[in-house]
Design a protein around this motif. Structure first.
Motif, PDB file in Angstrom:
ATOM      1  N   THR A  38       4.357 -32.979  -7.292  1.00 47.69           N
ATOM      2  CA  THR A  38       3.061 -33.381  -6.775  1.00 47.69           C
ATOM      3  C   THR A  38       1.948 -32.688  -7.557  1.00 47.69           C
ATOM      4  O   THR A  38       2.173 -31.670  -8.215  1.00 47.69           O
ATOM      5  CB  THR A  38       2.935 -33.024  -5.286  1.00 47.69           C
ATOM      6  N   PHE A  39       0.763 -33.249  -7.467  1.00 47.78           N
ATOM      7  CA  PHE A  39      -0.372 -32.661  -8.165  1.00 47.78           C
ATOM      8  C   PHE A  39      -1.645 -32.885  -7.354  1.00 47.78           C
ATOM      9  O   PHE A  39      -1.756 -33.842  -6.580  1.00 47.78           O
ATOM     10  CB  PHE A  39      -0.539 -33.277  -9.559  1.00 47.78           C
ATOM     11  N   SER A  40      -2.581 -31.973  -7.536  1.00 48.44           N
ATOM     12  CA  SER A  40      -3.940 -32.141  -7.031  1.00 48.44           C
ATOM     13  C   SER A  40      -4.856 -32.108  -8.235  1.00 48.44           C
ATOM     14  O   SER A  40      -4.800 -31.161  -9.034  1.00 48.44           O
ATOM     15  CB  SER A  40      -4.310 -31.017  -6.063  1.00 48.44           C
ATOM     16  N   MET A  41      -5.673 -33.127  -8.387  1.00 44.73           N
ATOM     17  CA  MET A  41      -6.540 -33.202  -9.558  1.00 44.73           C
ATOM     18  C   MET A  41      -7.975 -32.948  -9.139  1.00 44.73           C
ATOM     19  O   MET A  41      -8.514 -33.634  -8.268  1.00 44.73           O
ATOM     20  CB  MET A  41      -6.418 -34.558 -10.247  1.00 44.73           C
ATOM     21  N   ILE A  42      -8.593 -31.950  -9.784  1.00 45.14           N
ATOM     22  CA  ILE A  42      -9.927 -31.541  -9.387  1.00 45.14           C
ATOM     23  C   ILE A  42     -10.851 -31.440 -10.593  1.00 45.14           C
ATOM     24  O   ILE A  42     -10.395 -31.382 -11.740  1.00 45.14           O
ATOM     25  CB  ILE A  42      -9.885 -30.168  -8.667  1.00 45.14           C
ATOM     26  N   ASP A  57       1.998 -29.212  -6.258  1.00 40.30           N
ATOM     27  CA  ASP A  57       2.778 -28.264  -7.055  1.00 40.30           C
ATOM     28  C   ASP A  57       2.007 -27.842  -8.304  1.00 40.30           C
ATOM     29  O   ASP A  57       2.204 -26.737  -8.821  1.00 40.30           O
ATOM     30  CB  ASP A  57       4.100 -28.899  -7.498  1.00 40.30           C
ATOM     31  N   HIS A  58       1.158 -28.738  -8.790  1.00 33.90           N
ATOM     32  CA  HIS A  58       0.395 -28.487 -10.010  1.00 33.90           C
ATOM     33  C   HIS A  58      -1.068 -28.836  -9.746  1.00 33.90           C
ATOM     34  O   HIS A  58      -1.374 -29.808  -9.050  1.00 33.90           O
ATOM     35  CB  HIS A  58       0.930 -29.333 -11.168  1.00 33.90           C
ATOM     36  N   ALA A 103      -0.374 -23.392  -6.412  1.00 33.92           N
ATOM     37  CA  ALA A 103      -0.215 -23.676  -7.841  1.00 33.92           C
ATOM     38  C   ALA A 103      -0.872 -22.602  -8.692  1.00 33.92           C
ATOM     39  O   ALA A 103      -0.396 -22.296  -9.795  1.00 33.92           O
ATOM     40  CB  ALA A 103      -0.813 -25.044  -8.166  1.00 33.92           C
ATOM     41  N   VAL A 104      -1.963 -22.005  -8.193  1.00 37.16           N
ATOM     42  CA  VAL A 104      -2.634 -20.926  -8.922  1.00 37.16           C
ATOM     43  C   VAL A 104      -1.731 -19.698  -8.954  1.00 37.16           C
ATOM     44  O   VAL A 104      -1.542 -19.068 -10.003  1.00 37.16           O
ATOM     45  CB  VAL A 104      -3.996 -20.601  -8.281  1.00 37.16           C
ATOM     46  N   ARG A 105      -1.153 -19.350  -7.804  1.00 38.33           N
ATOM     47  CA  ARG A 105      -0.249 -18.197  -7.740  1.00 38.33           C
ATOM     48  C   ARG A 105       0.953 -18.384  -8.654  1.00 38.33           C
ATOM     49  O   ARG A 105       1.450 -17.431  -9.252  1.00 38.33           O
ATOM     50  CB  ARG A 105       0.239 -17.992  -6.300  1.00 38.33           C
ATOM     51  N   ASN A 106       1.408 -19.626  -8.776  1.00 41.95           N
ATOM     52  CA  ASN A 106       2.598 -19.906  -9.580  1.00 41.95           C
ATOM     53  C   ASN A 106       2.275 -20.160 -11.055  1.00 41.95           C
ATOM     54  O   ASN A 106       3.179 -20.476 -11.841  1.00 41.95           O
ATOM     55  CB  ASN A 106       3.347 -21.110  -9.006  1.00 41.95           C
ATOM     56  N   GLY A 107       1.008 -20.043 -11.390  1.00 35.50           N
ATOM     57  CA  GLY A 107       0.639 -20.251 -12.791  1.00 35.50           C
ATOM     58  C   GLY A 107       0.803 -21.678 -13.252  1.00 35.50           C
ATOM     59  O   GLY A 107       1.102 -21.915 -14.435  1.00 35.50           O
ATOM     60  N   GLN A 108       0.601 -22.630 -12.343  1.00 32.79           N
ATOM     61  CA  GLN A 108       0.785 -24.038 -12.703  1.00 32.79           C
ATOM     62  C   GLN A 108      -0.546 -24.796 -12.595  1.00 32.79           C
ATOM     63  O   GLN A 108      -0.661 -25.814 -11.921  1.00 32.79           O
ATOM     64  CB  GLN A 108       1.859 -24.665 -11.820  1.00 32.79           C
ATOM     65  N   VAL A 109      -1.538 -24.267 -13.301  1.00 35.44           N
ATOM     66  CA  VAL A 109      -2.837 -24.913 -13.420  1.00 35.44           C
ATOM     67  C   VAL A 109      -2.991 -25.420 -14.848  1.00 35.44           C
ATOM     68  O   VAL A 109      -2.868 -24.650 -15.799  1.00 35.44           O
ATOM     69  CB  VAL A 109      -3.989 -23.938 -13.083  1.00 35.44           C
ATOM     70  N   VAL A 110      -3.216 -26.707 -14.984  1.00 37.44           N
ATOM     71  CA  VAL A 110      -3.391 -27.314 -16.304  1.00 37.44           C
ATOM     72  C   VAL A 110      -4.868 -27.678 -16.464  1.00 37.44           C
ATOM     73  O   VAL A 110      -5.379 -28.543 -15.743  1.00 37.44           O
ATOM     74  CB  VAL A 110      -2.525 -28.579 -16.461  1.00 37.44           C
ATOM     75  N   ALA A 111      -5.548 -26.998 -17.374  1.00 34.55           N
ATOM     76  CA  ALA A 111      -6.956 -27.295 -17.626  1.00 34.55           C
ATOM     77  C   ALA A 111      -7.053 -28.383 -18.690  1.00 34.55           C
ATOM     78  O   ALA A 111      -6.375 -28.318 -19.717  1.00 34.55           O
ATOM     79  CB  ALA A 111      -7.687 -26.041 -18.088  1.00 34.55           C
TER      80      ALA A 111
END
Length: 327
Positions: A197-201, A260-261, A291-299
């Motif tokens: 799953t993903f959240s896009m911001i 998740d991301h 996702a931030v805690r898990n280091g799964q942020v894609v800029a």
């Protein structure tokens, strides 16, 4: 008497033959000349009529001097391998995936506030192309003014940024080529077979974020690739089917970011990760996002996300997400 009759018949036959031949020559001659003249006119003019959002324009069949009057059009022309002599940018920024396309092109820093008519005129364009939602807000009389410089085609801005390529292909008679590009792109997306799953911001201002809605192109592409967006933005206050974002959500609502991301769209200047840090600072609520805690942020670059790099930009985003999902 019989001799006279035979002579009369012979003379009459000759007269009929001469008249028939003359009529035939009169019919054939002008018709052939008209056909040749029409063919030469068609070949010489080399023009075709293009219907578009604001009317009809007669454009050359093989234009050599094309000017793009918005920041999205250059990327789509590059995808079709169509060269330009002038093109708008977003504040002078050229997305890396299409930087090569801009080599040797005169660039306009921006067309968003006003169109650079004098620069466009100086380029002596064969055709001017732009998107209505960007060109007309800059100047309500833009179409008329641009049409005085060269044939101008103004296209509607489509919700589907991938199929938008087909609208450009219609202008330049490249439909088959464009369809092949679109089909290949969709096949690449389908083959990614991503999971999770993903959240896009969007992180464009400190202390707040925007949630991209289900009608945003990159959201649609990630779902096409197999992922699922959370939360369901259509259930949130502020959802607007005419927009592509639920805007200005405070970090106090960061519990919405349960994917998740996190796919974070940031401003184009500078390092992407630094741009994320500038937007969230040391905000503890941000640090609690899973996702931030898990280091799964894609800029990702805002220019890519909004289409200024065309399909090439979308490919860059999908590759970055794939690397995060399937390291």
């Amino acid at each position: 008497m019989a001799v006279f009759r035979r002579c009369f018949v012979l003379l009459a036959s000759l007269l009929v033959l001469l008249l028939t031949s003359a009529c035939g020559a009169a019919d054939d001659g002008p018709r052939d000349e008209a056909s040749v003249a029409t063919a030469e006119a068609d070949e010489g003019s080399g023009a075709r009529t293009v219907e578009h959002e604001l009317g009809e324009s007669e454009i050359p069949t093989d234009p050599q001097r094309i000017v793009s009057v918005d920041s999205l059009t250059p990327a789509y022309l590059a995808e079709l391998d169509i060269a330009s002599v002038g093109a708008c940018t977003e504040g002078g920024y050229v997305p890396e995936p299409i930087a090569e396309y801009y080599e040797g092109i005169e660039t306009f820093d921006s067309c968003g506030d006003s169109l650079p008519y004098e620069q466009i005129l100086a380029l002596k364009p064969d055709v001017i192309v732009g998107l209505e939602d960007q060109v007309i807000p800059a100047d309500a009389e833009a179409y008329e003014r641009l049409s005085q410089i060269a044939p101008t085609v103004i296209l509607p801005f489509g919700e589907d940024r991938v199929d938008q390529l087909l609208a450009y292909s219609d202008v330049f008679d490249r439909t088959d080529e464009a369809q092949a590009v679109v089909d290949d792109f969709n096949a690449q997306v389908d083959s990614l077979d991503l999971e999770g799953t993903f959240s896009m911001i969007a992180l464009f201002a400190p202390g707040t974020f925007d949630l991209f809605q289900d009608n945003f192109t990159v959201v649609e592409l990630l779902e096409q690739a197999g992922m699922q967006q959370v939360p369901d933005t259509s259930t949130l206050p502020g959802y607007d089917p005419e927009d592509n974002r639920v805007r200005q959500i405070s970090l106090e609502q960061s519990d919405l970011l349960e994917g998740d991301h996190i796919i974070a769209v940031v401003a184009t200047e500078g390092d992407l990760d630094e741009a994320v840090t500038e937007a969230v600072g040391d905000e503890p609520l941000w640090q609690k996002v899973p996702a931030v805690r898990n280091g799964q942020v894609v800029a990702v670059d805002g220019a890519y996300a909004f289409g200024s790099a065309g399909l090439s930009g979308f490919r860059e985003i999908l590759d970055a997400v794939k690397a995060d999902v399937q390291p």
